[in-house]
Design an enzyme around this catalytic site. Structure first.
Site, mmCIF file in Angstrom:
data_model
loop_
_atom_site.group_PDB
_atom_site.id
_atom_site.type_symbol
_atom_site.label_atom_id
_atom_site.label_comp_id
_atom_site.label_asym_id
_atom_site.label_seq_id
_atom_site.Cartn_x
_atom_site.Cartn_y
_atom_site.Cartn_z
ATOM 1 N N CYS A 126 41.083 54.094 -51.185
ATOM 2 C CA CYS A 126 42.451 54.089 -51.711
ATOM 3 C C CYS A 126 42.550 53.422 -53.079
ATOM 4 O O CYS A 126 43.599 53.473 -53.720
ATOM 5 C CB CYS A 126 43.393 53.424 -50.726
ATOM 6 N N HIS A 180 49.458 51.171 -54.481
ATOM 7 C CA HIS A 180 49.012 52.106 -53.449
ATOM 8 C C HIS A 180 50.038 52.103 -52.323
ATOM 9 O O HIS A 180 50.520 51.051 -51.912
ATOM 10 C CB HIS A 180 47.630 51.661 -52.932
ATOM 11 N N ASN A 190 50.229 57.290 -46.225
ATOM 12 C CA ASN A 190 49.085 56.866 -47.038
ATOM 13 C C ASN A 190 48.226 58.088 -47.394
ATOM 14 O O ASN A 190 47.601 58.679 -46.516
ATOM 15 C CB ASN A 190 48.286 55.835 -46.223
HETATM 16 N N1 ACO Z 1 53.716 53.168 -32.088
HETATM 17 C C1 ACO Z 1 54.014 52.205 -31.210
HETATM 18 N N2 ACO Z 1 53.254 51.132 -31.020
HETATM 19 C C2 ACO Z 1 52.140 51.024 -31.752
HETATM 20 C C3 ACO Z 1 51.757 51.999 -32.698
HETATM 21 C C4 ACO Z 1 52.596 53.108 -32.849
HETATM 22 N N3 ACO Z 1 52.347 54.110 -33.716
HETATM 23 N N4 ACO Z 1 50.605 51.611 -33.261
HETATM 24 C C5 ACO Z 1 50.268 50.449 -32.720
HETATM 25 N N5 ACO Z 1 51.184 50.088 -31.805
HETATM 26 C C6 ACO Z 1 51.219 48.898 -30.964
HETATM 27 C C7 ACO Z 1 49.865 48.287 -30.795
HETATM 28 O O1 ACO Z 1 49.151 48.939 -29.754
HETATM 29 C C8 ACO Z 1 50.221 46.864 -30.429
HETATM 30 O O2 ACO Z 1 50.535 46.815 -29.072
HETATM 31 P P1 ACO Z 1 50.008 45.603 -28.168
HETATM 32 O O3 ACO Z 1 50.625 44.365 -28.775
HETATM 33 O O4 ACO Z 1 50.522 45.962 -26.821
HETATM 34 O O5 ACO Z 1 48.522 45.645 -28.296
HETATM 35 C C9 ACO Z 1 51.504 46.602 -31.220
HETATM 36 O O6 ACO Z 1 51.999 47.899 -31.586
HETATM 37 C C10 ACO Z 1 51.293 45.810 -32.477
HETATM 38 O O7 ACO Z 1 50.165 46.334 -33.169
HETATM 39 P P2 ACO Z 1 49.685 45.723 -34.503
HETATM 40 O O8 ACO Z 1 48.388 46.368 -34.887
HETATM 41 O O9 ACO Z 1 49.737 44.232 -34.448
HETATM 42 O O10 ACO Z 1 50.829 46.211 -35.490
HETATM 43 P P3 ACO Z 1 51.011 45.805 -36.983
HETATM 44 O O11 ACO Z 1 52.327 45.195 -37.180
HETATM 45 O O12 ACO Z 1 49.804 45.114 -37.538
HETATM 46 O O13 ACO Z 1 51.064 47.253 -37.670
HETATM 47 C C11 ACO Z 1 49.642 48.760 -38.917
HETATM 48 C C12 ACO Z 1 49.967 48.137 -37.557
HETATM 49 C C13 ACO Z 1 50.861 49.525 -39.376
HETATM 50 C C14 ACO Z 1 48.465 49.683 -38.775
HETATM 51 C C15 ACO Z 1 49.344 47.626 -39.914
HETATM 52 O O14 ACO Z 1 48.387 46.770 -39.364
HETATM 53 C C16 ACO Z 1 48.832 48.131 -41.239
HETATM 54 O O15 ACO Z 1 49.563 48.732 -41.994
HETATM 55 N N6 ACO Z 1 47.577 47.833 -41.593
HETATM 56 C C17 ACO Z 1 47.021 48.183 -42.876
HETATM 57 C C18 ACO Z 1 46.687 49.649 -42.957
HETATM 58 C C19 ACO Z 1 46.301 50.027 -44.384
HETATM 59 O O16 ACO Z 1 46.975 49.636 -45.306
HETATM 60 N N7 ACO Z 1 45.243 50.779 -44.576
HETATM 61 C C20 ACO Z 1 44.851 51.116 -45.929
HETATM 62 C C21 ACO Z 1 43.495 51.436 -46.054
HETATM 63 S S1 ACO Z 1 43.120 53.014 -45.376
HETATM 64 C C22 ACO Z 1 41.838 53.669 -46.302
HETATM 65 O O17 ACO Z 1 41.286 53.038 -47.151
HETATM 66 C C23 ACO Z 1 41.377 55.054 -45.966
#
Ligand code: ACO
Length: 326
Positions: free
Chosen positions: A113, A253, A283
């Site tokens: 990214c 990004h 993304n």
């Molecule tokens: N719908 C409902 N619940 C969900 C979903 C969903 N789509 N996805 C995850 N959950 C649940 C999880 O299972 C978890 O449940 P649990 O507590 O029972 O285990 C709960 O929601 C919280 O999950 P977290 O992972 O803590 O959620 P978080 O607030 O961290 O958000 C996210 C997750 C959106 C993926 C976030 O961590 C994020 O944006 N990370 C960075 C991603 C990124 O920027 N990537 C860029 C690089 S990609 C590349 O280079 C190709």
């Protein structure tokens, strides 16, 4: 030494819009969860056969048309992508052929990214040192072809498409003012597609059980992303001897609205000076930044002479920023 100005920018994204409500039918999720945690309302999803070179070539051809440049006069095609059409040949070569850039060199840059940040700097350096006169710089990814559609923690995040910039030598005070490019390979385990490369080739027994879809440790990447955005912005501003007050538009990004907001707060930038379109596209990997630049210009948020700060982070781990005089 001349400068290397971005003379035109263009974009191409998948036509099919996929809303959060559609995901409610596939995995256990909700529009409310996706919007609150990511800011994404919908994304664009490529059809089978619509590869990264497909969108990259449309954007590249349009960028040349907007600049009024004949494809045969292009010296270099650079494509930032981690979802190339094939392991090889390079996607830049496929784009070069499609746009008719018969006299150009072509190569790919793989910095996830942050790919467009790296590729724009490579083009700028080559133009400034006189190796080439101009370049088409593409940032494109088709990540939905690689997601596990049953994994709710990743499948809702990505979209397909990208953009292209035409850069050329100029005596005007425009182009990339400063760049920083950083990496930390110890975090390689946090975002990956394990199978399909030379360590786990599809045909080998040792590849059995290895995953050919995208894996991401969301929490770790989130923490890294917030740090990486602040780190690269500070470093690039320091390098240029400027402050956040000098920045007309912050064009990060587009992975997650919470990451963007945290970075803006850290820099003391009001959201009016931050460009956000993650709600429409999710993304798009290396495609996010050029698409954001295109839309910012189209909406009048980015004008000739403005100072724009782009910043990206992703698999590698890699991160970086360009300060660009538009
Ligand atoms: N719908 C409902 N619940 C969900 C979903 C969903 N789509 N996805 C995850 N959950 C649940 C999880 O299972 C978890 O449940 P649990 O507590 O029972 O285990 C709960 O929601 C919280 O999950 P977290 O992972 O803590 O959620 P978080 O607030 O961290 O958000 C996210 C997750 C959106 C993926 C976030 O961590 C994020 O944006 N990370 C960075 C991603 C990124 O920027 N990537 C860029 C690089 S990609 C590349 O280079 C190709």
């Amino acid at each position: 030494m001349p400068n290397a100005a971005i003379q035109s920018i263009a974009m191409s994204v998948a036509e099919r819009v996929m809303t959060n409500e559609e995901f409610e039918k596939i995995v256990e999720t909700s529009d409310e969860w996706i919007q609150t945690r990511t800011g994404i309302k919908e994304r664009r999803v490529a059809e089978p056969g619509q590869s990264s070179s497909y969108f990259g070539a449309i954007a590249a051809a349009d960028a040349l048309k907007r600049a009024g440049v004949n494809p045969e006069d292009v010296d270099m095609v650079i494509c930032a992508t981690v979802t190339g059409d094939h392991l090889f040949p390079g996607t830049a070569c496929l784009i070069q052929e499609r746009i008719g850039a018969k006299n150009a060199g072509a190569f790919d840059v793989g910095a996830a990214c942050a790919g467009f940040i790296y590729a724009a700097e490579v083009a700028s350096s080559m133009i400034r040192n006189g190796t080439i006169r101009n370049a088409v710089v593409v940032g494109v990814d088709t990540l939905t072809h690689f997601v596990d559609w049953s994994d709710r923690s990743t499948c809702v995040l990505f979209g397909d498409g990208g953009g292209a910039a035409y850069m050329e030598a100029t005596e005007e005070d425009r182009g990339i003012v400063a760049t920083v490019m950083l990496s930390d390979g110890s975090g390689a385990k946090h975002i990956k597609i394990e199978k399909g490369g030379s360590l786990y080739p599809p045909s080998r027994p040792q590849s059995e059980g290895k995953c050919s879809t995208l894996y991401m440790a969301g929490k770790e990447v989130f923490r890294f992303a917030v740090r990486a955005m602040a780190d690269s912005c500070h470093k690039v501003l320091e390098k240029a001897g400027l402050t956040a007050d000098d920045v007309t538009l912050f064009c990060p990004h587009q992975a997650n609205l919470r990451i963007i907001t945290a970075a803006a707060e850290h820099l003391g930038l009001p959201m009016e000076r931050v460009f956000v379109n993650v709600q429409k596209y999710g993304n798009m990997g290396a495609g996010s930044i050029p698409v954001a630049l295109y839309e910012a210009e189209a909406e009048g948020a980015l004008k000739k002479g403005d100072l724009v700060m782009t910043v990206g982070f992703g698999a590698g781990l890699v991160w970086g920023a360009n300060l660009i005089r538009w």
